[in-house]
Design a protein around this motif. Structure first.
Motif, PDB file in Angstrom:
ATOM      1  N   CYS A   1      19.217  23.113 -17.998  1.00 18.05           N
ATOM      2  CA  CYS A   1      17.950  22.898 -18.690  1.00 18.05           C
ATOM      3  C   CYS A   1      18.104  21.712 -19.644  1.00 18.05           C
ATOM      4  O   CYS A   1      19.075  21.656 -20.390  1.00 18.05           O
ATOM      5  CB  CYS A   1      17.598  24.190 -19.413  1.00 18.05           C
ATOM      6  SG  CYS A   1      16.668  24.054 -20.919  1.00 18.05           S
ATOM      7  N   PRO A   2      17.193  20.729 -19.627  1.00 17.25           N
ATOM      8  CA  PRO A   2      17.305  19.566 -20.502  1.00 17.25           C
ATOM      9  C   PRO A   2      17.282  19.962 -21.976  1.00 17.25           C
ATOM     10  O   PRO A   2      16.521  20.845 -22.369  1.00 17.25           O
ATOM     11  CB  PRO A   2      16.069  18.731 -20.149  1.00 17.25           C
ATOM     12  CG  PRO A   2      15.632  19.222 -18.819  1.00 17.25           C
ATOM     13  CD  PRO A   2      16.036  20.659 -18.755  1.00 17.25           C
ATOM     14  N   GLN A   3      18.109  19.299 -22.777  1.00 11.20           N
ATOM     15  CA  GLN A   3      18.202  19.627 -24.190  1.00 11.20           C
ATOM     16  C   GLN A   3      17.201  18.788 -24.992  1.00 11.20           C
ATOM     17  O   GLN A   3      17.109  17.587 -24.820  1.00 11.20           O
ATOM     18  CB  GLN A   3      19.630  19.382 -24.688  1.00 11.20           C
ATOM     19  CG  GLN A   3      19.877  19.974 -26.040  1.00 11.20           C
ATOM     20  CD  GLN A   3      21.359  20.056 -26.342  1.00 11.20           C
ATOM     21  OE1 GLN A   3      22.152  19.295 -25.831  1.00 11.20           O
ATOM     22  NE2 GLN A   3      21.723  20.986 -27.198  1.00 11.20           N
ATOM     23  N   ARG A   4      16.478  19.463 -25.872  1.00  9.30           N
ATOM     24  CA  ARG A   4      15.489  18.794 -26.715  1.00  9.30           C
ATOM     25  C   ARG A   4      16.115  18.496 -28.071  1.00  9.30           C
ATOM     26  O   ARG A   4      17.076  19.137 -28.471  1.00  9.30           O
ATOM     27  CB  ARG A   4      14.246  19.664 -26.860  1.00  9.30           C
ATOM     28  CG  ARG A   4      13.566  19.946 -25.510  1.00  9.30           C
ATOM     29  CD  ARG A   4      12.298  20.759 -25.649  1.00  9.30           C
ATOM     30  NE  ARG A   4      11.266  20.089 -26.402  1.00  9.30           N
ATOM     31  CZ  ARG A   4      10.482  19.109 -25.949  1.00  9.30           C
ATOM     32  NH1 ARG A   4      10.646  18.666 -24.720  1.00  9.30           N
ATOM     33  NH2 ARG A   4       9.559  18.567 -26.707  1.00  9.30           N
ATOM     34  N   TYR A   5      15.539  17.540 -28.792  1.00  4.30           N
ATOM     35  CA  TYR A   5      16.047  17.185 -30.114  1.00  4.30           C
ATOM     36  C   TYR A   5      14.930  16.608 -30.979  1.00  4.30           C
ATOM     37  O   TYR A   5      13.868  16.237 -30.493  1.00  4.30           O
ATOM     38  CB  TYR A   5      17.197  16.172 -30.011  1.00  4.30           C
ATOM     39  CG  TYR A   5      16.775  14.824 -29.491  1.00  4.30           C
ATOM     40  CD1 TYR A   5      16.353  13.819 -30.347  1.00  4.30           C
ATOM     41  CD2 TYR A   5      16.785  14.552 -28.120  1.00  4.30           C
ATOM     42  CE1 TYR A   5      15.952  12.586 -29.869  1.00  4.30           C
ATOM     43  CE2 TYR A   5      16.401  13.333 -27.635  1.00  4.30           C
ATOM     44  CZ  TYR A   5      15.980  12.345 -28.517  1.00  4.30           C
ATOM     45  OH  TYR A   5      15.578  11.127 -28.042  1.00  4.30           O
ATOM     46  N   MET A   6      15.224  16.531 -32.269  1.00  6.31           N
ATOM     47  CA  MET A   6      14.339  15.897 -33.245  1.00  6.31           C
ATOM     48  C   MET A   6      15.203  14.994 -34.118  1.00  6.31           C
ATOM     49  O   MET A   6      16.328  15.355 -34.465  1.00  6.31           O
ATOM     50  CB  MET A   6      13.641  16.932 -34.104  1.00  6.31           C
ATOM     51  CG  MET A   6      12.711  16.360 -35.115  1.00  6.31           C
ATOM     52  SD  MET A   6      11.812  17.667 -35.959  1.00  6.31           S
ATOM     53  CE  MET A   6      10.775  16.684 -36.999  1.00  6.31           C
ATOM     54  N   SER A   7      14.697  13.819 -34.466  1.00  6.58           N
ATOM     55  CA  SER A   7      15.413  12.887 -35.336  1.00  6.58           C
ATOM     56  C   SER A   7      14.561  12.554 -36.547  1.00  6.58           C
ATOM     57  O   SER A   7      13.340  12.391 -36.437  1.00  6.58           O
ATOM     58  CB  SER A   7      15.726  11.580 -34.600  1.00  6.58           C
ATOM     59  OG  SER A   7      16.578  11.796 -33.520  1.00  6.58           O
ATOM     60  N   LEU A   8      15.216  12.432 -37.685  1.00  6.57           N
ATOM     61  CA  LEU A   8      14.603  11.964 -38.923  1.00  6.57           C
ATOM     62  C   LEU A   8      15.389  10.738 -39.353  1.00  6.57           C
ATOM     63  O   LEU A   8      16.627  10.759 -39.335  1.00  6.57           O
ATOM     64  CB  LEU A   8      14.664  13.034 -40.005  1.00  6.57           C
ATOM     65  CG  LEU A   8      14.030  14.376 -39.664  1.00  6.57           C
ATOM     66  CD1 LEU A   8      14.364  15.404 -40.734  1.00  6.57           C
ATOM     67  CD2 LEU A   8      12.527  14.224 -39.523  1.00  6.57           C
ATOM     68  N   PHE A   9      14.692   9.655 -39.763  1.00  2.78           N
ATOM     69  CA  PHE A   9      15.406   8.434 -40.105  1.00  2.78           C
ATOM     70  C   PHE A   9      14.662   7.611 -41.142  1.00  2.78           C
ATOM     71  O   PHE A   9      13.476   7.797 -41.376  1.00  2.78           O
ATOM     72  CB  PHE A   9      15.690   7.596 -38.851  1.00  2.78           C
ATOM     73  CG  PHE A   9      14.467   7.273 -38.031  1.00  2.78           C
ATOM     74  CD1 PHE A   9      13.700   6.153 -38.305  1.00  2.78           C
ATOM     75  CD2 PHE A   9      14.095   8.087 -36.969  1.00  2.78           C
ATOM     76  CE1 PHE A   9      12.585   5.857 -37.541  1.00  2.78           C
ATOM     77  CE2 PHE A   9      12.991   7.800 -36.189  1.00  2.78           C
ATOM     78  CZ  PHE A   9      12.227   6.672 -36.485  1.00  2.78           C
ATOM     79  N   GLY A  10      15.388   6.714 -41.753  1.00  2.00           N
ATOM     80  CA  GLY A  10      14.831   5.795 -42.739  1.00  2.00           C
ATOM     81  C   GLY A  10      15.743   4.595 -42.857  1.00  2.00           C
ATOM     82  O   GLY A  10      16.865   4.591 -42.355  1.00  2.00           O
ATOM     83  N   GLY A  11      15.267   3.562 -43.538  1.00  2.00           N
ATOM     84  CA  GLY A  11      16.108   2.387 -43.688  1.00  2.00           C
ATOM     85  C   GLY A  11      15.362   1.209 -44.255  1.00  2.00           C
ATOM     86  O   GLY A  11      14.298   1.340 -44.863  1.00  2.00           O
TER      87      GLY A  11
END
Length: 189
Positions: A1-11
Motif C-alpha cells: 500500500c502506498p505510504q502517505r505523508y505530510m510536510s511542513l516547511f519554511g525558509g
C-alpha cells in the motif's frame, strides 16, 4: 500500500530584481530591488514507489521592496510588500535510503497569485494577478527516524509575466523569479 505523508516547511526567499520599461512613451528603463523575504508552506503527498513521490503543495512567499532606480539613475526607497500564494503539484525522485542522509530532486507546476503594493516617491504601483507557476527542487534528507524526516532544499520558483499597474493602468510587465532556501519536516502516516 502506498505510504502517505505530510510536510511542513519554511525558509528564506531571495527575489530577483525587477527590471523593466515603464510606459507611457518615451519608454523609461527602471529597476527595483527587494529585501530577503520568507516562505511558509505545507505539502501532502504519497509515495508512488520506494523512491518516487507525488505531492500537492501550498506556499506563501513574502518580500519587501528595497531600492528603486529611476531612468536618470537616481535611487529612492521602494516601499511596499509583495505576497505570492502558490498551489503546486510536484513530483520528486529520491536517491538513498530511509535511514539517514539521502538526496532528492524534482519539480512542479501550478498557479500563483501575486498581491503587491509599492510606493516610489508619489507613484503607487500594484501587482494583483494570477500566473502559471513552476519550480525546480534539489534537496537532502538530513535525518530520518521511522516516520519522521528532516530536510533542507533549494528551490528555484518562478511564474509567467503579470501586469504592473499604476493608477489603474498597466505600465509594464513583472516576472517573478526567486531562489528559495527551505528547512522542513516530513511526517509519514
Amino acid at each position: 500500500c502506498p505510504q502517505r505523508y505530510m510536510s511542513l516547511f519554511g525558509g528564506g526567499v531571495d527575489l530577483n530584481d525587477y527590471t523593466g520599461i515603464i510606459a507611457p512613451p518615451p519608454a523609461n528603463p527602471v529597476s527595483g530591488s527587494f529585501n530577503e523575504g520568507f516562505l511558509i508552506g505545507t505539502a501532502s503527498g504519497q509515495y508512488l514507489n520506494q523512491n518516487t513521490r507525488l505531492e500537492m503543495e501550498g506556499t506563501w512567499r513574502n518580500n519587501t521592496g528595497d531600492i528603486w532606480i529611476s531612468p536618470m539613475g537616481t535611487s529612492s526607497p521602494f516601499d511596499g510588500r509583495l505576497n505570492v500564494f502558490s498551489n503546486m503539484v510536484n513530483i520528486v525522485r529520491e536517491f538513498g535510503g530511509d535511514d539517514g542522509l539521502g538526496f532528492y530532486g524534482g519539480g512542479g507546476i501550478g498557479v500563483s497569485r501575486q498581491e503587491g503594493e509599492f510606493v516610489v516617491g508619489a507613484t503607487n504601483f500594484e501587482l494583483g494577478d494570477w500566473a502559471f507557476a513552476f519550480q525546480g527542487i534539489a534537496g537532502v534528507n538530513l535525518f530520518a527516524d521511522g516516520n519522521r524526516r528532516l530536510f533542507f532544499e533549494y528551490r528555484y520558483f518562478g511564474n509567467t509575466e503579470t501586469n504592473l499597474v499604476s493608477s489603474g493602468a498597466t505600465v509594464g510587465n513583472f516576472v517573478y523569479d526567486s531562489h528559495n532556501y527551505v528547512f522542513g519536516i516530513q511526517l509519514k502516516k
